[in-house]
Scaffold this motif. Structure first.
Motif, PDB file in Angstrom:
ATOM      1  N   ASN A 111       3.132   4.997   3.608  1.00 29.85           N
ATOM      2  CA  ASN A 111       4.247   4.054   3.642  1.00 29.85           C
ATOM      3  C   ASN A 111       5.410   4.559   2.787  1.00 29.85           C
ATOM      4  O   ASN A 111       5.794   3.937   1.799  1.00 29.85           O
ATOM      5  CB  ASN A 111       3.789   2.676   3.150  1.00 29.85           C
ATOM      6  CG  ASN A 111       2.886   1.992   4.147  1.00 29.85           C
ATOM      7  OD1 ASN A 111       3.113   2.076   5.348  1.00 29.85           O
ATOM      8  ND2 ASN A 111       1.849   1.335   3.661  1.00 29.85           N
ATOM      9  N   ARG A 151       0.828  -1.203   0.000  1.00 34.95           N
ATOM     10  CA  ARG A 151       0.000   0.000   0.000  1.00 34.95           C
ATOM     11  C   ARG A 151       0.865   1.257   0.000  1.00 34.95           C
ATOM     12  O   ARG A 151       1.923   1.295   0.615  1.00 34.95           O
ATOM     13  CB  ARG A 151      -0.905   0.015   1.231  1.00 34.95           C
ATOM     14  CG  ARG A 151      -2.086  -0.921   1.164  1.00 34.95           C
ATOM     15  CD  ARG A 151      -2.962  -0.717   2.398  1.00 34.95           C
ATOM     16  NE  ARG A 151      -4.142  -1.546   2.357  1.00 34.95           N
ATOM     17  CZ  ARG A 151      -5.289  -1.209   1.783  1.00 34.95           C
ATOM     18  NH1 ARG A 151      -5.391  -0.037   1.203  1.00 34.95           N
ATOM     19  NH2 ARG A 151      -6.313  -2.014   1.799  1.00 34.95           N
ATOM     20  N   GLU A 159      -1.969   3.475   4.072  1.00 31.08           N
ATOM     21  CA  GLU A 159      -2.691   2.461   4.831  1.00 31.08           C
ATOM     22  C   GLU A 159      -4.144   2.890   5.034  1.00 31.08           C
ATOM     23  O   GLU A 159      -4.521   4.037   4.791  1.00 31.08           O
ATOM     24  CB  GLU A 159      -2.014   2.251   6.187  1.00 31.08           C
ATOM     25  CG  GLU A 159      -0.614   1.670   6.108  1.00 31.08           C
ATOM     26  CD  GLU A 159      -0.623   0.202   5.747  1.00 31.08           C
ATOM     27  OE1 GLU A 159      -1.713  -0.408   5.732  1.00 31.08           O
ATOM     28  OE2 GLU A 159       0.461  -0.343   5.477  1.00 31.08           O
ATOM     29  N   LYS A 160      -4.945   1.937   5.488  1.00 34.84           N
ATOM     30  CA  LYS A 160      -6.362   2.237   5.727  1.00 34.84           C
ATOM     31  C   LYS A 160      -6.538   3.309   6.804  1.00 34.84           C
ATOM     32  O   LYS A 160      -7.508   4.064   6.782  1.00 34.84           O
ATOM     33  CB  LYS A 160      -7.096   0.964   6.150  1.00 34.84           C
ATOM     34  CG  LYS A 160      -7.102  -0.137   5.099  1.00 34.84           C
ATOM     35  CD  LYS A 160      -7.895   0.261   3.863  1.00 34.84           C
ATOM     36  CE  LYS A 160      -9.392   0.173   4.118  1.00 34.84           C
ATOM     37  NZ  LYS A 160     -10.178   0.435   2.881  1.00 34.84           N
TER      38      LYS A 160
END
Length: 302
Positions: free
Chosen positions: A14, A5, A8-9
């Protein structure tokens, strides 16, 4: 293959910065550097800043008393010392703390027979005020950062593609768990996908805007109850030539960004989330969650 990813959710990016050679740039913006530190390092710097200045000036007060011979005339009542009742380094350290924090218990006090002590007193008072302003300012900004407000801004775990008013749309849902509202809330969406140009240049993680109503003003949200954000798949959309089967095999990421001001503090807040290709469901719709009760509307977050 599990795809890495980009976001991230929970909104964490990242991306790590490596091979940064001009590290002095972080020191030129030392205030932001201290604010961005983790809490354990910020508290360590906060404690060290005060402890070092207290020890430094305490050592100087002791050195002045030692050079003037005050420590050799402790029992001589006819002798006028630089600082009354200063009989060693510990008492000099305590006097340094009292001077910088303006506590002033009255037991140790500077006399008017010590011009070098008066200069040092002025210097420590000025420097102590600067340390207080800088460190307290850093801690205040760090405590009042609106990052945690984003924890109560939630996005749907999946995005969907379905017809709405006979138009194919990519949709996701966003909601606010708090009663205090986000003022001037706006939403944006980015398509993150690697591509190759006509000249053969490979662009990793290329960013393309997904229209979520900028032309019509639908990207400005009144986020009192959860809202469904829609991107119409038309000729201008990067998904115009993508079929359902191609969508399932494609390698992309949709990053959604919600921004607005926190009503309680007036500070800008940003919440982020993302959807991978396998998190986009074709032919699905979001279940209704708003119901009319007696005198109010109820949102079922279940």
């Amino acid at each position: 293959r599990k795809r890495q990813r980009y976001v991230e959710k929970d909104g964490k990016c990242n991306v790590q910065h490596g091979n940064v050679r001009e590290t002095y740039r972080y020191l030129t913006d030392i205030f932001t550097t201290l604010v961005d530190l983790k809490w354990r390092f910020s508290l360590l710097v906060f404690i060290l800043a005060y402890a070092v200045t207290w020890l430094f000036f305490g050592l100087i007060w002791w050195f002045i008393a030692y050079c003037r011979g005050d420590l050799d005339h402790l029992e001589d009542h006819a002798w006028t010392p630089c600082v009354n009742n200063l009989n060693g380094f510990v008492s000099a350290f305590l006097f340094s703390i009292e001077t910088e924090t303006t506590i002033g218990y009255g037991h140790r006090v500077i006399t008017d027979k010590c011009p070098e002590g008066i200069v040092l007193l002025l210097l420590q008072a000025i420097l102590g005020s600067m340390v207080n302003a800088f460190m307290v300012g850093c801690m205040f900004v760090k405590i009042s950062q609106p990052n945690k407000r984003a924890e109560t801004l939630v996005f749907s775990s999946h995005a969907v593609v379905s017809l709405r008013d006979d138009r194919l749309c990519l949709m996701f849902r966003v909601g606010d768990l708090r009663d205090s509202h986000i003022v001037e809330a706006s939403i944006r969406a980015k398509l993150i996908k690697s591509k190759q140009t006509q000249e053969g240049e490979f662009i990793p993680l290329d960013q393309t805007d997904l229209s979520v109503g900028f032309e019509t003003g639908d990207d400005r949200l009144f986020l009192v109850s959860p809202l469904i954000i829609s991107h119409e798949i038309d000729e201008r959309s990067p998904f115009w030539d993508v079929s359902r089967h191609q969508l399932e095999k494609d390698d992309f990421e949709i990053v959604v960004i919600l921004e607005g001001m926190v009503e309680a503090t007036g500070m800008t807040c940003q919440a982020r989330s993302s959807y991978l290709a396998d998190e986009v469901l074709w032919g699905h719709r979001f279940a209704p969650l708003l119901s009319l009760e007696e005198g109010f509307y109820e949102v079922d977050y279940g």
